[in-house]
Design a protein around this motif. Structure first.
Motif, PDB file in Angstrom:
ATOM      1  N   GLN A  18       0.847  -1.211   0.000  1.00  0.00           N
ATOM      2  CA  GLN A  18       0.000   0.000   0.000  1.00  0.00           C
ATOM      3  C   GLN A  18       0.880   1.257   0.000  1.00  0.00           C
ATOM      4  O   GLN A  18       0.577   2.240  -0.679  1.00  0.00           O
ATOM      5  N   GLY A  19       1.979   1.185   0.738  1.00  0.00           N
ATOM      6  CA  GLY A  19       2.879   2.338   0.844  1.00  0.00           C
ATOM      7  C   GLY A  19       3.581   2.675  -0.466  1.00  0.00           C
ATOM      8  O   GLY A  19       4.031   3.800  -0.661  1.00  0.00           O
ATOM      9  N   ALA A  20       3.682   1.690  -1.356  1.00  0.00           N
ATOM     10  CA  ALA A  20       4.374   1.945  -2.641  1.00  0.00           C
ATOM     11  C   ALA A  20       3.433   2.473  -3.720  1.00  0.00           C
ATOM     12  O   ALA A  20       3.885   2.845  -4.808  1.00  0.00           O
ATOM     13  N   GLU A  21       2.128   2.543  -3.414  1.00  0.00           N
ATOM     14  CA  GLU A  21       1.161   2.877  -4.475  1.00  0.00           C
ATOM     15  C   GLU A  21       1.390   4.269  -5.079  1.00  0.00           C
ATOM     16  O   GLU A  21       1.354   4.443  -6.300  1.00  0.00           O
ATOM     17  N   THR A  22       1.624   5.264  -4.238  1.00  0.00           N
ATOM     18  CA  THR A  22       1.785   6.624  -4.780  1.00  0.00           C
ATOM     19  C   THR A  22       3.101   6.747  -5.547  1.00  0.00           C
ATOM     20  O   THR A  22       3.166   7.404  -6.599  1.00  0.00           O
ATOM     21  N   THR A  23       4.128   6.081  -5.044  1.00  0.00           N
ATOM     22  CA  THR A  23       5.415   6.063  -5.774  1.00  0.00           C
ATOM     23  C   THR A  23       5.202   5.463  -7.159  1.00  0.00           C
ATOM     24  O   THR A  23       5.659   6.021  -8.176  1.00  0.00           O
ATOM     25  N   LEU A  24       4.503   4.324  -7.219  1.00  0.00           N
ATOM     26  CA  LEU A  24       4.286   3.655  -8.508  1.00  0.00           C
ATOM     27  C   LEU A  24       3.425   4.520  -9.422  1.00  0.00           C
ATOM     28  O   LEU A  24       3.654   4.588 -10.634  1.00  0.00           O
ATOM     29  N   LYS A  39      -1.761   9.806  -1.586  1.00  0.00           N
ATOM     30  CA  LYS A  39      -2.808   8.872  -2.018  1.00  0.00           C
ATOM     31  C   LYS A  39      -3.027   8.951  -3.529  1.00  0.00           C
ATOM     32  O   LYS A  39      -4.150   9.042  -4.025  1.00  0.00           O
ATOM     33  N   ALA A  40      -1.930   8.947  -4.260  1.00  0.00           N
ATOM     34  CA  ALA A  40      -1.944   8.923  -5.728  1.00  0.00           C
ATOM     35  C   ALA A  40      -2.692  10.102  -6.360  1.00  0.00           C
ATOM     36  O   ALA A  40      -3.204  10.003  -7.472  1.00  0.00           O
ATOM     37  N   ALA A  41      -2.731  11.233  -5.645  1.00  0.00           N
ATOM     38  CA  ALA A  41      -3.369  12.438  -6.203  1.00  0.00           C
ATOM     39  C   ALA A  41      -2.566  13.661  -5.765  1.00  0.00           C
ATOM     40  O   ALA A  41      -1.979  13.658  -4.679  1.00  0.00           O
ATOM     41  N   PRO A  42      -2.558  14.720  -6.599  1.00  0.00           N
ATOM     42  CA  PRO A  42      -1.842  15.932  -6.180  1.00  0.00           C
ATOM     43  C   PRO A  42      -2.486  16.524  -4.926  1.00  0.00           C
ATOM     44  O   PRO A  42      -3.705  16.458  -4.758  1.00  0.00           O
ATOM     45  N   LYS A  43      -1.644  17.073  -4.069  1.00  0.00           N
ATOM     46  CA  LYS A  43      -2.135  17.676  -2.829  1.00  0.00           C
ATOM     47  C   LYS A  43      -1.325  18.934  -2.556  1.00  0.00           C
ATOM     48  O   LYS A  43      -0.130  18.980  -2.882  1.00  0.00           O
ATOM     49  N   GLN A  44      -1.957  19.913  -1.967  1.00  0.00           N
ATOM     50  CA  GLN A  44      -1.242  21.143  -1.615  1.00  0.00           C
ATOM     51  C   GLN A  44      -0.242  20.829  -0.503  1.00  0.00           C
ATOM     52  O   GLN A  44      -0.640  20.300   0.537  1.00  0.00           O
ATOM     53  N   PRO A  45       1.043  21.123  -0.686  1.00  0.00           N
ATOM     54  CA  PRO A  45       1.977  20.915   0.431  1.00  0.00           C
ATOM     55  C   PRO A  45       1.818  22.023   1.461  1.00  0.00           C
ATOM     56  O   PRO A  45       1.056  22.969   1.254  1.00  0.00           O
ATOM     57  N   HIS A  46       2.548  21.910   2.548  1.00  0.00           N
ATOM     58  CA  HIS A  46       2.621  22.992   3.532  1.00  0.00           C
ATOM     59  C   HIS A  46       3.138  24.253   2.815  1.00  0.00           C
ATOM     60  O   HIS A  46       3.912  24.140   1.847  1.00  0.00           O
ATOM     61  N   PRO A  47       2.726  25.455   3.253  1.00  0.00           N
ATOM     62  CA  PRO A  47       3.214  26.677   2.592  1.00  0.00           C
ATOM     63  C   PRO A  47       4.732  26.728   2.431  1.00  0.00           C
ATOM     64  O   PRO A  47       5.233  27.213   1.412  1.00  0.00           O
TER      65      PRO A  47
END
Ligand SMILES: NC(=O)c1ccc[n+]([C@@H]2O[C@H](COP(=O)([O-])OP(=O)(O)OC[C@H]3O[C@@H](n4cnc5c(N)ncnc54)[C@H](OP(=O)(O)O)[C@@H]3O)[C@@H](O)[C@H]2O)c1
Length: 284
Positions: A227-233, A251-259
């Protein structure tokens, strides 16, 4: 996630002898790529290669010695890698990492910063021209949500032994550096797709510093290595991620990082500082 064949590709994964990196190497090899496992221990890498080949006898995998805590060894490793074949490197997965350690690298940098960021900076910049020869090159930097737990970067602290008892604050800074490096690399090289990501909280060896009884309990609530390798893949191989460069993924989707992770000035300062400390002129 759409499956993409990696037939004919050359993919290099750092820290691929265990945890998330081993699963990523195994699954990318299953898609048909030649995968180089760049690891600091030949014995541990050989054991991982045995497991990968047992799982898939057709897997095309090889070992490269890489110790990210020693910049001169990192440079030698890139020379050896490039000499192996005259082919483009399609994907670089910068996965290796240390957490909760105390100390300095051979070159005198805080251990987490030195291994997780500076070693990978030197490694990536030495391989960049070969990556740029690929049709659709990608660099995947395995960062962490821990990058949100910093109060910024204190540059003087990066050139000293770990100050905290747990090594956790230093780990968080090193993971912020992974996010910032990805952003700046994407800005400088628009012909490479660059990703940073959080893999989730995964039951790997990264928790080896946590006392055993606590570790056993905590690991029961964590994601599996698969499960941990899913976003890397996803970032390394999926057609959907192609062209989405410079983003942070969860989780395999773009996300806003910390500022701090989207601070272009901080990213540029980290780049300049990394060039100076490593003696690299990476002006593109
Ligand atoms: N597990 C999590 O919950 C989690 C969460 C967020 C982010 N991450 C990130 O995910 C990545 C993979 O970690 P993991 O969880 O799979 O941990 P892991 O099982 O401990 O794997 C880490 C890998 O990095 C290698 N490594 C450590 N120091 C190195 C060095 N000096 N030179 C070359 N390789 C070195 C290790 O080699 P050895 O086996 O020889 O030590 C190992 O292969 C790391 O970047 C980590 O920060 C993990």
């Amino acid at each position: 996630m759409t499956e993409l064949s990696c037939e004919g590709q050359w993919v290099v994964v750092t820290g691929a002898n265990t945890g998330i990196g081993e699963v990523a190497a195994r699954e990318i090899a299953r898609k048909g790529a030649l995968v180089t496992l760049a690891c600091r221990s030949e014995a541990r890498a050989a054991a991982a290669i045995d497991r990968i080949v047992q799982d898939n006898p057709a897997a095309n995998v090889e070992f490269l010695h890489l110790d990210l805590s020693d910049l001169s060894q990192v440079r030698s490793a890139t020379v050896e890698l490039l000499a192996r074949r005259d082919a483009p490197i399609d994907v670089l997965v910068n996965n290796a990492g240390v957490a909760g350690r105390r100390g300095v690298t051979k070159d005198g940098f805080e251990i987490q910063f030195g291994v997780n960021h500076l070693g990978h900076f030197v490694w990536t910049m030495a391989l960049i021209d070969r990556l740029r020869c690929a049709r659709s090159p990608r660099v995947v930097n395995v960062a962490s949500r821990a990058h949100t737990r910093t109060a910024g970067i204190i540059w003087e602290h990066l050139q000293r032994p770990t100050r905290s008892v747990s090594g956790w604050p230093e780990y968080c800074v090193s993971k912020l550096c992974n996010v910032l490096f990805s952003r700046e690399l994407a800005r400088r090289y628009d012909d490479i797709d660059v990703y940073s990501l959080h893999p989730g909280v995964v039951a790997t060896d990264i928790w080896r510093g946590v006392p055993a009884p606590v570790r056993w309990v905590l690991k029961r609530f964590m994601l599996s290595n698969e499960q941990g390798a899913e976003t890397t893949l996803h970032c390394a191989t999926s057609p959907e991620a192609q062209g989405q460069s410079g983003l942070y993924w969860d989780k395999a989707a773009p996300k806003q990082p910390h500022p701090y992770g989207s601070d272009d000035k901080l990213a540029a300062t980290l780049w300049a500082q990394s060039e100076q400390w490593s003696g690299i002129d990476a002006t593109s």
